[in-house]
Design a protein around this motif. Structure first.
Motif, PDB file in Angstrom:
ATOM      1  N   UNK A  79      37.706  59.719  17.171  1.00 39.47           N
ATOM      2  CA  UNK A  79      37.122  59.167  18.403  1.00 39.47           C
ATOM      3  C   UNK A  79      37.749  59.777  19.644  1.00 39.47           C
ATOM      4  N   UNK A  80      38.968  60.295  19.523  1.00 45.35           N
ATOM      5  CA  UNK A  80      39.631  60.910  20.671  1.00 45.35           C
ATOM      6  C   UNK A  80      39.165  62.333  20.910  1.00 45.35           C
ATOM      7  N   UNK A  81      38.224  62.812  20.090  1.00 46.42           N
ATOM      8  CA  UNK A  81      37.720  64.170  20.222  1.00 46.42           C
ATOM      9  C   UNK A  81      38.237  65.109  19.148  1.00 46.42           C
ATOM     10  N   UNK A  82      38.979  64.564  18.185  1.00 49.65           N
ATOM     11  CA  UNK A  82      39.512  65.400  17.119  1.00 49.65           C
ATOM     12  C   UNK A  82      38.478  65.733  16.067  1.00 49.65           C
ATOM     13  N   UNK A  83      38.863  66.589  15.129  1.00 50.40           N
ATOM     14  CA  UNK A  83      37.970  66.973  14.030  1.00 50.40           C
ATOM     15  C   UNK A  83      38.786  67.082  12.750  1.00 50.40           C
ATOM     16  N   UNK A  84      38.105  66.991  11.622  1.00 48.55           N
ATOM     17  CA  UNK A  84      38.773  67.074  10.334  1.00 48.55           C
ATOM     18  C   UNK A  84      39.037  68.526   9.956  1.00 48.55           C
ATOM     19  N   UNK A 125      29.442  54.809  25.016  1.00 49.77           N
ATOM     20  CA  UNK A 125      28.211  54.863  24.236  1.00 49.77           C
ATOM     21  C   UNK A 125      28.422  55.546  22.891  1.00 49.77           C
ATOM     22  N   UNK A 126      29.169  56.631  22.866  1.00 48.72           N
ATOM     23  CA  UNK A 126      29.384  57.309  21.585  1.00 48.72           C
ATOM     24  C   UNK A 126      30.238  56.458  20.656  1.00 48.72           C
ATOM     25  N   UNK A 127      31.233  55.755  21.212  1.00 53.06           N
ATOM     26  CA  UNK A 127      32.036  54.857  20.380  1.00 53.06           C
ATOM     27  C   UNK A 127      31.128  53.807  19.760  1.00 53.06           C
ATOM     28  N   UNK A 128      30.234  53.264  20.567  1.00 51.10           N
ATOM     29  CA  UNK A 128      29.292  52.264  20.058  1.00 51.10           C
ATOM     30  C   UNK A 128      28.396  52.874  18.981  1.00 51.10           C
ATOM     31  N   UNK A 129      27.906  54.076  19.214  1.00 47.44           N
ATOM     32  CA  UNK A 129      27.049  54.760  18.233  1.00 47.44           C
ATOM     33  C   UNK A 129      27.772  54.907  16.896  1.00 47.44           C
ATOM     34  N   UNK A 130      29.031  55.315  16.953  1.00 46.60           N
ATOM     35  CA  UNK A 130      29.808  55.540  15.738  1.00 46.60           C
ATOM     36  C   UNK A 130      30.212  54.253  15.030  1.00 46.60           C
ATOM     37  N   UNK A 131      30.045  53.117  15.722  1.00 46.36           N
ATOM     38  CA  UNK A 131      30.475  51.844  15.136  1.00 46.36           C
ATOM     39  C   UNK A 131      29.326  50.847  15.008  1.00 46.36           C
ATOM     40  N   UNK A 132      28.119  51.364  14.839  1.00 47.83           N
ATOM     41  CA  UNK A 132      26.996  50.490  14.530  1.00 47.83           C
ATOM     42  C   UNK A 132      25.761  50.630  15.391  1.00 47.83           C
ATOM     43  N   UNK A 133      25.898  51.186  16.605  1.00 47.98           N
ATOM     44  CA  UNK A 133      24.733  51.274  17.495  1.00 47.98           C
ATOM     45  C   UNK A 133      23.697  52.272  16.997  1.00 47.98           C
ATOM     46  N   UNK A 134      24.100  53.144  16.075  1.00 46.69           N
ATOM     47  CA  UNK A 134      23.135  54.093  15.505  1.00 46.69           C
ATOM     48  C   UNK A 134      22.040  53.383  14.716  1.00 46.69           C
ATOM     49  N   UNK A 135      22.273  52.123  14.343  1.00 44.94           N
ATOM     50  CA  UNK A 135      21.267  51.363  13.594  1.00 44.94           C
ATOM     51  C   UNK A 135      20.414  50.470  14.497  1.00 44.94           C
ATOM     52  N   UNK A 136      20.745  50.423  15.786  1.00 45.97           N
ATOM     53  CA  UNK A 136      20.018  49.541  16.706  1.00 45.97           C
ATOM     54  C   UNK A 136      18.660  50.109  17.066  1.00 45.97           C
ATOM     55  N   UNK A 137      17.831  49.247  17.616  1.00 47.61           N
ATOM     56  CA  UNK A 137      16.577  49.706  18.218  1.00 47.61           C
ATOM     57  C   UNK A 137      16.887  50.419  19.531  1.00 47.61           C
ATOM     58  N   UNK A 138      15.959  51.225  19.990  1.00 47.83           N
ATOM     59  CA  UNK A 138      16.157  51.923  21.254  1.00 47.83           C
ATOM     60  C   UNK A 138      16.303  50.938  22.406  1.00 47.83           C
ATOM     61  N   UNK A 139      15.530  49.852  22.380  1.00 47.45           N
ATOM     62  CA  UNK A 139      15.610  48.855  23.455  1.00 47.45           C
ATOM     63  C   UNK A 139      17.004  48.242  23.528  1.00 47.45           C
ATOM     64  N   UNK A 140      17.588  47.963  22.377  1.00 54.02           N
ATOM     65  CA  UNK A 140      18.927  47.372  22.385  1.00 54.02           C
ATOM     66  C   UNK A 140      19.954  48.370  22.910  1.00 54.02           C
TER      67      UNK A 140
END
Length: 244
Positions: free
Chosen positions: A58-63, A158-173
């Motif tokens: 989340x801090x911008x790192x990579x594996x 927003x990206x933190x939210x996306x990575x922790x569940x917002x990717x499953x939300x509706x666009x309106x949410x």
């Protein structure tokens, strides 16, 4: 390089969950996140430490490129590999600031108006764009008077939210989340950009840490986002440290 799913990361955390300093995730100067399973872990001497793989990413790192060790770790727990949903785009939370009520002031302008301790001044008589006011930064306690010096920070990025569940939300949410006044803060541009997509598990402001972590955790709960167990424990400890 595709990332490993949260299930994979959880498996790694299970395998490396003993509370010793050697179990910390090391982020090298080149931005690579090395958990103890990494073949470069012991050789990484100059690093920034994280409690979890997720917070390092989340801090911008990579594996590391070589994922064979991770695959073996996952197989040993009977879990399967998959690809993380890495197709985050800002546009999936709406195209910029919304003007839901059609009054010419978008959510940035409305946040500036609501958070100024004095009447704001607008660019013209249409009262669309805020020019000056008096804002006290929650990140530093400093007074800011020019709106051009301010970024509107998403407390939960927003990206933190996306990575922790917002990717499953509706666009309106997602659009509601991106424009929710409760998730918007008037802060210094430099600190907002320093924070980026990080949560409090990997970035904290110079001052006001109790207020920041409390607000972050409250928004996460309201929207049903799902931090990792490691991040959840970290947030809980931060609340005790800064708000106790």
């Amino acid at each position: 390089m595709p990332r490993i799913v949260l299930a994979v990361l959880s498996a790694l955390l299970l395998l490396t969950s003993q509370s010793t300093s050697a179990d910390l995730v090391k982020k090298s100067k080149s931005g690579i996140c090395h958990p103890p399973a990494s073949s470069y872990y012991d050789r990484t001497k100059n690093y920034r430490q994280f409690d979890t793989v997720e917070s390092c990413l989340a801090s911008g790192g990579r594996l590391p490129k070589d994922l064979s060790r991770y695959r073996e770790s996952v197989r040993s727990t009977g879990m399967a590999l998959a690809s993380v949903d890495s197709d985050y785009e800002r546009s999936k939370f709406g195209y910029g600031w919304d003007d839901a009520d059609g009054d010419c002031q978008n959510s940035r302008a409305e946040a500036l108006v609501a958070q100024s301790s004095t009447d704001v001044r607008f660019a013209d008589e249409r009262r669309c764009r805020v020019v000056t006011g008096r804002w006290i930064s929650p990140f530093t306690g400093k007074v800011i008077q020019n709106a051009s010096d301010i970024d509107i920070d998403h407390v939960v990025p927003l990206k933190w939210a996306w990575d922790h569940g917002a990717n499953t939300w509706s666009r309106d949410k997602r659009e509601k989340f991106a424009n929710d006044p409760g998730n918007l803060w008037s802060v210094e541009r430099s600190l907002n950009r320093q924070k980026g997509a990080q949560g409090p598990e990997s970035w904290l402001p110079p001052v006001g840490r109790c207020q920041y972590v409390s607000r972050f955790v409250r928004i996460v709960k309201v929207y049903g986002l799902k931090p990792s167990q490691g991040d959840f424990n970290r947030h809980k400890q931060q609340l005790a440290d800064y708000c106790g």
